[in-house]
Write a protein that holds these residues in place. Sequence first.
Motif, PDB file in Angstrom:
ATOM      1  N   PRO A 219      42.517  30.485  38.968  1.00 40.17           N
ATOM      2  CA  PRO A 219      41.748  30.873  40.159  1.00 40.17           C
ATOM      3  C   PRO A 219      41.176  32.277  40.020  1.00 40.17           C
ATOM      4  N   GLY A 220      39.886  32.407  40.331  1.00 43.64           N
ATOM      5  CA  GLY A 220      39.229  33.711  40.271  1.00 43.64           C
ATOM      6  C   GLY A 220      38.599  34.043  38.947  1.00 43.64           C
ATOM      7  N   GLU A 221      38.750  33.189  37.941  1.00 45.69           N
ATOM      8  CA  GLU A 221      38.144  33.466  36.633  1.00 45.69           C
ATOM      9  C   GLU A 221      36.657  33.152  36.644  1.00 45.69           C
TER      10      GLU A 221
ATOM     11  N   VAL B  80      43.017  38.516  37.978  1.00 41.79           N
ATOM     12  CA  VAL B  80      43.635  37.862  39.124  1.00 41.79           C
ATOM     13  C   VAL B  80      45.139  37.959  38.976  1.00 41.79           C
TER      14      VAL B  80
ATOM     15  N   ASN C  57      32.193  35.405  42.861  1.00 45.21           N
ATOM     16  CA  ASN C  57      33.351  35.513  41.972  1.00 45.21           C
ATOM     17  C   ASN C  57      34.247  36.680  42.385  1.00 45.21           C
ATOM     18  N   ARG C  58      33.638  37.806  42.741  1.00 44.88           N
ATOM     19  CA  ARG C  58      34.431  38.949  43.210  1.00 44.88           C
ATOM     20  C   ARG C  58      35.189  38.608  44.489  1.00 44.88           C
ATOM     21  N   GLU C  59      34.638  37.711  45.293  1.00 44.73           N
ATOM     22  CA  GLU C  59      35.277  37.314  46.546  1.00 44.73           C
ATOM     23  C   GLU C  59      36.355  36.249  46.334  1.00 44.73           C
ATOM     24  N   GLY C  60      36.555  35.817  45.077  1.00 42.37           N
ATOM     25  CA  GLY C  60      37.646  34.905  44.765  1.00 42.37           C
ATOM     26  C   GLY C  60      37.265  33.536  44.276  1.00 42.37           C
ATOM     27  N   HIS C  61      35.967  33.193  44.252  1.00 45.81           N
ATOM     28  CA  HIS C  61      35.554  31.883  43.754  1.00 45.81           C
ATOM     29  C   HIS C  61      35.720  31.820  42.235  1.00 45.81           C
ATOM     30  N   THR C  62      36.176  30.678  41.761  1.00 47.32           N
ATOM     31  CA  THR C  62      36.261  30.421  40.325  1.00 47.32           C
ATOM     32  C   THR C  62      34.917  29.878  39.843  1.00 47.32           C
TER      33      THR C  62
END
Length: 326
Positions: free
Chosen positions: A56-58, A20, A207-212
Amino acid sequence: MLASPQQQPVVSRASTGAPVDASAGGPPALRFSHVSKTYRAGQVKALDDVSFDIRPGEFFGLLGPNGAGKTSLISILAGLSRASGGQVSVLGHDVVDDYANARKKLGIVPQELVFDPFFSVRETLRIQSGYFGVRNNDDWIDELLLNLGLADKAHANMRQLSGGMKRRVLVAQALVHRPPVIVLDEPTAGVDVELRQTLWQFIARLNREGHTVLLTTHYLEEAEALCHRIAMLKQGRVVALDRTSELLAGTASTMLQFKTDAALPLSLVENARVTGRVVQLTAHDALEVERILATLREAAVPIEDLEIGRANLEDVFIEIMQGSRA
């Protein structure tokens, strides 16, 4: 961010974590700052000055043996328990002072199977949407049902579902308000292979879409495959915190595995991990591999199905928990 100065971890290399943009600024997805938790008037210390950030995004793994403090930490995050000291925040929202906004940012899948026996699966998800003020959510509910293998159970009463299906509904409930931070507390404990594969495909997509994602699990192969960074707890303290690749790089590089019905030589017993007929031994280089095999030959130990491969996260975990890794 590594552990606080008061609790230097066994692994202390700098952690760069998930792919990220660290320059984007803003608060961490989750922040645990000097968190402590005691019971019985301070006699039992479940958490001891725990500090780390999740960006964020991990996809972040929280590992530890039973009683290490993982559930206590998640209970504080979820607002089910109050920390004895320190602070916890979700995307900058304190879980005590700004609990409503913090809770809206979270989707938590608990260990326990908790359900209302009076509603169907779809009704359960609609009600859960209402808790967060989300209206006209049927399109997203349909997507959840499809991706979690629940489409044919949408109108089934919760009492009619198997344990694995109830687990899928818990995941859907946690995701129904589209939270940016997802917490999975032992989500695949006791479930079948199909659910595990379905769940991880969907969570990896989110997760690839940005969720942690914060994951606790005893299936260490899952953590090794999915997590960008990992923290390990032992007796309420952080004892390791690093990128998964760095944790793996710091362990013995070779693992010998074989089957035998015979007793091992005493010189190998201390460092062996035995499960039934299966024996695992670590080696740091080719010379040590040769010494182990020579010792087995000299002791006339018959072996079958010999495999030589790289050590994995389970080996790292055992080294750290046993205190053999410096």
